[in-house]
Design an enzyme around this catalytic site. Structure first.
Site, PDB file in Angstrom:
ATOM      1  N   ASP A  43       0.836  -1.190   0.000  1.00  0.00           N
ATOM      2  CA  ASP A  43       0.000   0.000   0.000  1.00  0.00           C
ATOM      3  C   ASP A  43       0.873   1.244   0.000  1.00  0.00           C
ATOM      4  OD1 ASP A  43      -2.880   1.193   0.695  1.00  0.00           O
ATOM      5  OD2 ASP A  43      -1.396   2.230   1.932  1.00  0.00           O
ATOM      6  N   TYR A  48       3.225   9.860  -0.362  1.00  0.00           N
ATOM      7  CA  TYR A  48       4.255   9.219   0.453  1.00  0.00           C
ATOM      8  C   TYR A  48       5.662   9.475  -0.090  1.00  0.00           C
ATOM      9  CZ  TYR A  48       0.379   6.430   2.409  1.00  0.00           C
ATOM     10  OH  TYR A  48      -0.783   6.012   2.998  1.00  0.00           O
ATOM     11  N   LYS A  73      -2.778   5.984  -4.309  1.00  0.00           N
ATOM     12  CA  LYS A  73      -3.877   6.901  -4.027  1.00  0.00           C
ATOM     13  C   LYS A  73      -3.599   8.274  -4.648  1.00  0.00           C
ATOM     14  CE  LYS A  73      -3.808   4.837   0.609  1.00  0.00           C
ATOM     15  NZ  LYS A  73      -2.380   4.444   0.569  1.00  0.00           N
ATOM     16  N   HIS A 106      -7.596   9.541  -1.714  1.00  0.00           N
ATOM     17  CA  HIS A 106      -6.956   9.530  -0.405  1.00  0.00           C
ATOM     18  C   HIS A 106      -7.803  10.197   0.682  1.00  0.00           C
ATOM     19  CE1 HIS A 106      -2.587   9.184   1.237  1.00  0.00           C
ATOM     20  NE2 HIS A 106      -3.474   8.885   2.168  1.00  0.00           N
TER      21      HIS A 106
END
Length: 282
Positions: A43, A48, A73, A106
């Site tokens: 994931d 990120y 996402k 998200h």
């Protein structure tokens, strides 16, 4: 119990590996170790900043792409049709793949809480539906959505989200949202399934972990699974990576589950989709 079956009949591993803050820049070592440890669901998210590391780790692992379940996402500040399409292509490029197994919105609204989130969300979802129909993604879903956000999608779109990834752990179970998702056939997934420091030190959990001869992290992961929730633990330690997958040799008893389900709120991150972030609980 190896997989959950999503409402569109796609199988998803019952435990995933969360990559948020698990990599140091573009270092792919931890992700590669997770794959070696046995994780097949990875994931990540554009925000990120580690998609390239994840993509490189997959390439170096030797595990065929079709044997992995890969999720990313679109970030809340990129809601909208064209931006979602752009970010999807960027994510696929960074991850070195031509398709994703799961793509999520998200957050349901941008940080500017005065923005017209409904219009932005519908435009975003229009792009998501195109990816799905084109076979570029096997399943589409959401993250951090509450029932009123989900209702808006369910009432205004033709392809429903198959998964909702939310904060979920002992001390913060979001019962209303979980129950709503269950009634709508939406799989709930848990980010931060072990909560924060106070959860890991909570006397009740420490006592129960000793009773079952497991770690507190294993107890939290097993708790999520027994609630029908898909946990996404993360770790930078090989030993804990393996340990967090070893949760099928015990079952939390009924009354112990009730105690965990009724634990007072503890370990909340302070994140709420409709509010400004508040200081997190320790």
């Amino acid at each position: 119990m190896d997989t959950f079956l999503l409402r569109n009949q796609v199988e998803i591993p019952v435990i995933g590996f969360g990559t948020y803050k698990t990599t140091d820049g573009e270092n792919a070592d931890i992700i590669r170790q997770a794959i070696e440890a046995g994780y097949r669901y990875l994931d990540t998210a554009s925000i990120y900043g580690n998609e390239q590391a994840v993509g490189r780790a997959i390439g170096e692992s030797g595990v065929p792409r079709e044997d992995l379940f890969l999720c990313s996402k679109v970030w809340r500040e990129r809601l909208g049709y064209s931006t979602t399409r752009e970010d999807f292509e960027t994510s696929c490029k960074n991850l070195e793949t031509d398709y994703l197994d799961l793509y999520l919105v998200h957050w349901p609204r941008p940080k500017d809480l005065q923005a017209d989130w409904r219009t932005l969300l519908l435009e975003t979802w229009r792009a998501m539906e195109e990816f799905y129909r084109q076979g570029r993604v096997r399943a589409i879903g959401v993250s951090n959505f509450l029932p009123h956000h989900l209702n808006f999608l369910l009432e205004n779109t033709s392809i429903f989200p198959v998964i909702n990834q939310i904060e979920f752990h002992p001390g913060y179970i979001q019962k209303t949202t979980v129950d709503f998702c269950r009634n709508q056939g939406i799989q709930v997934s848990a980010w931060s399934p072990m909560g924060r420091g106070r959860v890991m030190k909570e006397p009740l959990l420490v006592e129960m972990a000793e009773k079952y001869q497991v770690s507190v992290a294993q107890l939290c992961i097993r708790f999520a699974l027994q609630c029908g929730v898909l946990p996404l633990p993360k770790s930078s330690s090989w030993e804990r990576m393996r340990q967090n997958l070893d949760v099928f040799q015990f079952e939390i008893e009924r009354d112990d589950m009730y105690q965990l389900l009724t634990l007072p709120q503890v370990g909340w991150s302070g994140e709420h989709p409709d509010r400004e972030r508040v200081p997190a609980q320790a």
